[in-house]
Design an enzyme around this catalytic site. Sequence first.
Site, short mmCIF file in Angstrom:
data_model
loop_
_atom_site.label_atom_id
_atom_site.label_comp_id
_atom_site.label_asym_id
_atom_site.label_seq_id
_atom_site.Cartn_x
_atom_site.Cartn_y
_atom_site.Cartn_z
N GLU A 129 47.69 73.09 -0.41
CA GLU A 129 48.91 73.56 0.27
C GLU A 129 50.18 72.97 -0.37
OE1 GLU A 129 49.39 75.81 3.21
OE2 GLU A 129 51.19 75.61 1.98
N GLY A 187 63.44 61.84 -5.80
CA GLY A 187 61.99 62.05 -5.90
C GLY A 187 61.59 63.51 -5.92
N LYS A 205 54.02 77.85 -9.81
CA LYS A 205 53.92 78.12 -8.37
C LYS A 205 53.82 79.63 -8.11
CE LYS A 205 56.45 73.95 -6.98
NZ LYS A 205 57.79 73.41 -6.78
N GLY A 302 59.89 66.21 -2.17
CA GLY A 302 60.17 64.92 -1.53
C GLY A 302 58.91 64.34 -0.91
P1 NAP Z 1 54.92 60.46 -9.52
O1 NAP Z 1 55.96 59.93 -8.63
O2 NAP Z 1 55.14 60.46 -10.99
O3 NAP Z 1 53.54 59.65 -9.19
C1 NAP Z 1 52.39 59.80 -9.95
C2 NAP Z 1 51.43 58.70 -9.56
O4 NAP Z 1 50.20 58.89 -10.24
C3 NAP Z 1 51.91 57.29 -9.91
O5 NAP Z 1 51.57 56.41 -8.87
C4 NAP Z 1 51.12 56.95 -11.16
O6 NAP Z 1 50.81 55.57 -11.26
C5 NAP Z 1 49.83 57.70 -10.93
N1 NAP Z 1 49.21 58.09 -12.19
C6 NAP Z 1 49.66 58.99 -13.08
N2 NAP Z 1 48.81 59.06 -14.12
C7 NAP Z 1 47.81 58.20 -13.86
C8 NAP Z 1 46.64 57.80 -14.56
N3 NAP Z 1 46.33 58.34 -15.75
N4 NAP Z 1 45.83 56.89 -14.01
C9 NAP Z 1 46.14 56.34 -12.81
N5 NAP Z 1 47.24 56.67 -12.09
C10 NAP Z 1 48.06 57.58 -12.62
O7 NAP Z 1 54.57 61.98 -9.13
P2 NAP Z 1 54.83 62.72 -7.74
O8 NAP Z 1 56.24 63.17 -7.69
O9 NAP Z 1 54.30 61.91 -6.64
O10 NAP Z 1 53.95 64.04 -7.96
C11 NAP Z 1 52.55 63.97 -7.91
C12 NAP Z 1 51.97 65.37 -7.93
O11 NAP Z 1 52.47 66.10 -6.81
C13 NAP Z 1 52.34 66.20 -9.15
O12 NAP Z 1 51.27 67.08 -9.43
C14 NAP Z 1 53.54 66.99 -8.67
O13 NAP Z 1 53.72 68.18 -9.39
C15 NAP Z 1 53.12 67.28 -7.26
N6 NAP Z 1 54.20 67.54 -6.32
C16 NAP Z 1 55.28 66.71 -6.28
C17 NAP Z 1 56.27 66.94 -5.33
C18 NAP Z 1 57.49 66.06 -5.21
O14 NAP Z 1 58.36 66.34 -4.40
N7 NAP Z 1 57.59 64.99 -5.98
C19 NAP Z 1 56.16 68.03 -4.45
C20 NAP Z 1 55.03 68.86 -4.53
C21 NAP Z 1 54.06 68.61 -5.47
P3 NAP Z 1 51.95 54.46 -11.56
O15 NAP Z 1 52.87 54.56 -10.37
O16 NAP Z 1 51.23 53.17 -11.59
O17 NAP Z 1 52.61 54.88 -12.82
N1 HSE Z 2 59.54 69.20 -8.88
C1 HSE Z 2 59.18 70.05 -7.80
C2 HSE Z 2 60.43 70.69 -7.24
C3 HSE Z 2 58.47 69.27 -6.74
O1 HSE Z 2 61.52 70.25 -7.57
O2 HSE Z 2 60.30 71.65 -6.50
C4 HSE Z 2 57.92 70.16 -5.63
O3 HSE Z 2 56.87 70.93 -6.10
#
Ligand code: NAP
Ligand code: HSE
Length: 433
Positions: A129, A187, A205, A302
Amino acid sequence: MKKVRIALLGLGNVGRGVCMILNSNKEEIMKRSGYEVEIAKILVRDKNKPRGVKVPDEIVTTNFNEIIEDDSIKIVIEVMGGIDPAREYMLKCMDAGKHIVTANKMLLATDGDALFEKADSKGLMFKYEASVAGGIPIINGIDESLTANKIKELYGIINGTTNYILTKMESEGLGFDEALKEAQDMGYAEADPTSDIEGYDAQYKLAILSSLAFGTKIVVDNVYREGITKIKPIDMEYAKEFKMVIKLLAIVKEKDDKLELRVHPTMIPKKHPLANVYDSFNAVFVKGNAVGDLMFYGRGAGDLPTGSAVVSDVISILRSNVDLENCNPVVKNNLWDRKIGSIRDVESKFYIRATVLDEPGVLGEITAILGKHNVSLRSVIQKGEENEKGQVTIVLVTHTVTQAQIFDAFHKISELKSVNNIDNIIRIEDFKN
Ligand code: NAP
Ligand code: HSE
């Protein structure tokens, strides 16, 4: 109360949101799922990084094997992002009988099949989701609540970062880089923000959403893509003058038995509901043949909004009567073959901004080429003084034409000596067709 042990792969923005929700809404989650959810392990790269959330030190690890080898862990949440090792880890988790929740649109849109097939073959649940539109329940909305409909069109603002940037540029006059930096600090942005600003994130998406909406398999290469990096304040000023705003829209339409799939900046009328979606908010506007027009709206990025979608997927697994010990087969959706139309055939009105020499006959040369390509103009605007090189900015707005007509014509126009540059071409969507 039954207990379920889960693990997280990643403790960044989304992982933090998941932990915060599991802590703060513990009681509600227990009542709704019938389980006390315990985080058994969290995989990260760097154990010493500050996390912005309280988790016991002993559950944070850099060793994936501690998760795979722990049979008491039944559900794994992948919020690390990227293709590998996320794909390898999820496949291994499923081989070890663990259900999966992921937010990884990039992986789903480029190589989702391997993951879905593994889940099917192992009788595991695979939920995603959070992969589209953050906290908005759009995947369930389309895949559960709208399945009685033939969906004809879908328009989405499905990237929070670009919507935030465009909002800040439009309403506060912020520069592009400054607005992007703010989106990163909040974020919203991907680890590599190119994915956001060049439209890749929205492309992934849209591939996921259209696959569900049209009961077919759309791969990322089926979706035409343009980002927002060419948008300048002057384009926003013209949009305002036309009573329009510029949004990065993801569009899928069924036309002549073919699907049009595209992500690009679009001028839309100020009075359309999508025009009033600001900041990191996302919205998806769907036309179903039974339900009519529908709009889903909410935070598209976020920690907490995305965490909300992830934790709800976990609860959905716990409520689904899936036997956590002995997995039941997942029911497969039926798929149709759908033809994908060429972007060259897509019809639209266009806004074109160009820098040309301020001399007699220049507009004549341009309109002659447009005429040859059967492009009819609605308006031509020239404002302001010529620069030190004797050039001025002109803006042309066309009637409805195909992309092929516009691109072929402007390819020729760009070769004219009097034309310094075609600065920007933006589609106009008036939602009238
Ligand atoms: P992020 O802040 O970059 O966090 C990624 C996390 O994964 C970090 O804790 C990192 O560890 C860990 N990580 C990455 N590679 C790794 C590896 N090889 N081994 C172990 N740990 C690893 O990313 P995020 O913004 O949370 O996004 C995560 C996912 O959710 C992505 O697929 C993104 O597209 C999706 N998403 C994000 C959002 C958003 O608003 N940010 C919304 C919807 C979907 P370290 O912290 O130790 O580096
Ligand atoms: N980087 C993505 C955005 C996170 O800005 O919409 C949510 O999927």
